[in-house]
Design a protein around this motif. Structure first.
Motif, PDB file in Angstrom:
ATOM      1  N   GLN A   7      -6.083   6.038   9.989  1.00 27.59           N
ATOM      2  CA  GLN A   7      -5.592   7.107  10.858  1.00 27.59           C
ATOM      3  C   GLN A   7      -4.259   7.573  10.262  1.00 27.59           C
ATOM      4  O   GLN A   7      -3.178   7.365  10.800  1.00 27.59           O
ATOM      5  N   ALA A   8      -4.400   8.178   9.106  1.00 24.17           N
ATOM      6  CA  ALA A   8      -3.279   8.537   8.243  1.00 24.17           C
ATOM      7  C   ALA A   8      -3.796   9.575   7.256  1.00 24.17           C
ATOM      8  O   ALA A   8      -4.995   9.823   7.180  1.00 24.17           O
ATOM      9  N   GLU A   9      -2.876  10.149   6.488  1.00 20.98           N
ATOM     10  CA  GLU A   9      -3.331  11.171   5.542  1.00 20.98           C
ATOM     11  C   GLU A   9      -4.053  10.578   4.339  1.00 20.98           C
ATOM     12  O   GLU A   9      -4.946  11.198   3.768  1.00 20.98           O
ATOM     13  N   LEU A  10      -3.660   9.347   3.956  1.00 21.55           N
ATOM     14  CA  LEU A  10      -4.244   8.712   2.771  1.00 21.55           C
ATOM     15  C   LEU A  10      -4.680   7.286   3.079  1.00 21.55           C
ATOM     16  O   LEU A  10      -4.085   6.620   3.940  1.00 21.55           O
ATOM     17  N   LEU A  11      -5.695   6.823   2.357  1.00 19.02           N
ATOM     18  CA  LEU A  11      -6.170   5.444   2.511  1.00 19.02           C
ATOM     19  C   LEU A  11      -6.442   4.839   1.140  1.00 19.02           C
ATOM     20  O   LEU A  11      -7.097   5.445   0.292  1.00 19.02           O
ATOM     21  N   ARG A  12      -5.915   3.637   0.960  1.00 22.12           N
ATOM     22  CA  ARG A  12      -6.243   2.866  -0.239  1.00 22.12           C
ATOM     23  C   ARG A  12      -7.508   2.059   0.036  1.00 22.12           C
ATOM     24  O   ARG A  12      -7.558   1.278   1.000  1.00 22.12           O
ATOM     25  N   VAL A  13      -8.528   2.237  -0.806  1.00 24.56           N
ATOM     26  CA  VAL A  13      -9.781   1.498  -0.663  1.00 24.56           C
ATOM     27  C   VAL A  13      -9.859   0.461  -1.768  1.00 24.56           C
ATOM     28  O   VAL A  13     -10.043   0.807  -2.943  1.00 24.56           O
ATOM     29  N   PRO A  14      -9.706  -0.833  -1.433  1.00 22.05           N
ATOM     30  CA  PRO A  14      -9.815  -1.868  -2.467  1.00 22.05           C
ATOM     31  C   PRO A  14     -11.280  -2.047  -2.888  1.00 22.05           C
ATOM     32  O   PRO A  14     -12.178  -1.719  -2.112  1.00 22.05           O
ATOM     33  N   TRP A  15     -11.488  -2.588  -4.089  1.00 24.74           N
ATOM     34  CA  TRP A  15     -12.854  -2.763  -4.607  1.00 24.74           C
ATOM     35  C   TRP A  15     -13.665  -1.486  -4.345  1.00 24.74           C
ATOM     36  O   TRP A  15     -14.730  -1.487  -3.728  1.00 24.74           O
ATOM     37  N   GLY A  16     -13.102  -0.386  -4.854  1.00 27.39           N
ATOM     38  CA  GLY A  16     -13.605   0.940  -4.497  1.00 27.39           C
ATOM     39  C   GLY A  16     -15.060   1.185  -4.830  1.00 27.39           C
ATOM     40  O   GLY A  16     -15.789   1.775  -4.029  1.00 27.39           O
ATOM     41  N   ASP A  17     -15.516   0.738  -5.996  1.00 23.67           N
ATOM     42  CA  ASP A  17     -16.923   0.973  -6.342  1.00 23.67           C
ATOM     43  C   ASP A  17     -17.851   0.287  -5.349  1.00 23.67           C
ATOM     44  O   ASP A  17     -18.923   0.790  -5.043  1.00 23.67           O
ATOM     45  N   PHE A  18     -17.445  -0.877  -4.858  1.00 18.67           N
ATOM     46  CA  PHE A  18     -18.298  -1.614  -3.924  1.00 18.67           C
ATOM     47  C   PHE A  18     -18.241  -1.006  -2.520  1.00 18.67           C
ATOM     48  O   PHE A  18     -19.256  -0.912  -1.832  1.00 18.67           O
ATOM     49  N   ASN A  19     -17.044  -0.589  -2.104  1.00 17.34           N
ATOM     50  CA  ASN A  19     -16.883  -0.196  -0.694  1.00 17.34           C
ATOM     51  C   ASN A  19     -17.186   1.269  -0.384  1.00 17.34           C
ATOM     52  O   ASN A  19     -17.493   1.597   0.760  1.00 17.34           O
TER      53      ASN A  19
END
Ligand SMILES: [Zn+2]
Ligand SMILES: [Zn+2]
Length: 386
Positions: free
Chosen positions: A129-141
């Motif tokens: 609930q923000a302008e940006l989000l960091r997605v860890p393990w991006g290819d998987f998630n």
């Protein structure tokens, strides 16, 4: 960047916080276009968890990829993606078995499992609930979306949590074509469980709640509404099933279950469900329960204990599945139902708001104000169809 920051019980404000950024080579950075307020956010919003002030919520997220780490192979800048609320590594013992809901890597507490964005006790991951989000393990998630992503964003964002979670309830309850299924709770997840049961071909889907707007939503997809402020739901289900009880049932309420007067009884829906489901029937529990709830008015539940009618459950030979949903088990197929025009889970959405109006959204949704069935936020001004 702006984010919906938790300040204490029933207080959130939209504030500047440090920008999310790529921290590891496997990260993906997403500009959030669509993020939902969830019923489980309300447990934290009400101060009924140990969610820390200064952090921000948001586990139902989708948006556009604006940067990828150098170790990311599949996901490309510019693609729209929807993120399972579960943060999962993809390579631990549980992830490998498909239990991304109980990832051992993303949860830092020893001997615990499971992680989520912006969630109490589910790891350090900031919310969306923000302008940006960091997605860890991006290819998987990341689940990538097609060209209709923007146009159908209020449908696709439901793949982050509530639709897979509702679907998971029906999977644990083993809902099959022709079954008679009872769902306790017509909030967003209960409605999605009912929707899933309808899609699976249940012959009769009964939904128990007491909010007329929620029951009306369930009725829109062909479910039978049961108002537990007017009738005994166990009797109603028993009558509709010729005295046998439903073939299976789903619990979509959780530990803050309460009677029409507002008094909390953490065991209420579970015990009613046991009595509403036939001998040898199956039950799926996706409503949230927690190991301890010091703020509970129920003395037993302060320590997480629930006065469950185990005798009746055992005597009936029922099976029960519990816990959070492994979103990745279902999100691809459910995405393709949306893409193929076979499903439209956005029918649940009542309000689309810019991020700045999140505090009002929380207030109305928390009070179960009439007509506030599901709130979608657009942090970057990208309202539907824009
Ligand atoms: Zn949620
Ligand atoms: Zn894992």
């Amino acid at each position: 960047m702006r984010a919906v920051v938790y300040e204490g019980p029933r207080k959130v404000s939209v504030k500047d916080v440090p920008d999310a950024r790529i921290e590891r080579p496997t990260d993906v950075l997403v500009r959030i276009t669509t993020t939902n307020i969830c019923g489980s956010d309300l447990h934290m919003y009400e101060g009924r968890t140990d969610f820390e002030t200064g952090r921000w919520f948001g586990h139902e997220n989708m948006g556009q990829v604006i940067e990828v780490g150098e170790g990311v192979d599949k996901v490309k800048v510019g693609e729209y993606v929807v993120l399972p609320f579960n943060v999962a590594c993809g390579h631990c013992k549980n992830c490998e078995r498909g239990y991304t809901n109980y990832c051992l890597t993303a949860q830092p507490v020893p001997n615990w499992a499971g992680a989520a964005y912006g969630f109490a006790d589910m790891g350090p991951w900031p919310g969306g609930q923000a302008e940006l989000l960091r997605v860890p393990w991006g290819d998987f998630n990341c689940l990538r979306l097609g060209e209709d992503a923007q146009e159908k964003q209020t449908d696709y964002v439901m793949l982050a949590d509530i639709w897979p979670t509702g679907y998971h309830a029906t999977e644990m309850a083993n809902v099959k074509p022709g079954d008679q299924t009872v769902i306790y709770g017509a909030g967003p997840v209960g409605c999605m469980a009912a929707y899933s049961a309808v899609i699976k071909g249940a012959s009769r889907v009964m939904v128990v709640d007491r909010h007329p707007d929620r029951l009306a939503k369930a009725e829109e997809i062909g479910a039978i509404p049961i108002d537990d402020s007017k009738v005994d739901p166990v009797e109603a289900v028993t009558e509709m099933t010729m005295g046998l009880g439903a073939d299976n049932g789903c619990e979509c309420v959780g530990y803050q279950a309460h009677d029409p007067q507002g008094n909390e009884h953490p065991n209420m829906t579970l015990n009613r469900l046991v009595k509403s489901v036939r001998f040898t029937g199956e039950i799926g529990v996706v409503g949230v329960f927690v190991p301890e709830d010091p703020g509970s008015p129920d003395p037993l539940y302060k320590e997480g204990y629930v006065a469950f009618d185990y005798g009746e459950h055992w005597f009936r030979g029922q099976k029960m599945g519990t816990g959070q949903c492994p979103v990745k088990r279902y999100n691809r197929q459910l995405r393709d139902l949306i893409a193929g025009g076979k499903a439209k889970p956005s029918w649940i959405v009542s309000h689309e708001l810019p991020l700045d109006q999140a505090p009002q959204g929380y207030e109305h949704f928390d009070k179960r104000d009439q007509g506030w069935t599901k709130v979608v936020l657009h942090p970057n001004g990208a309202l539907a169809g824009a």
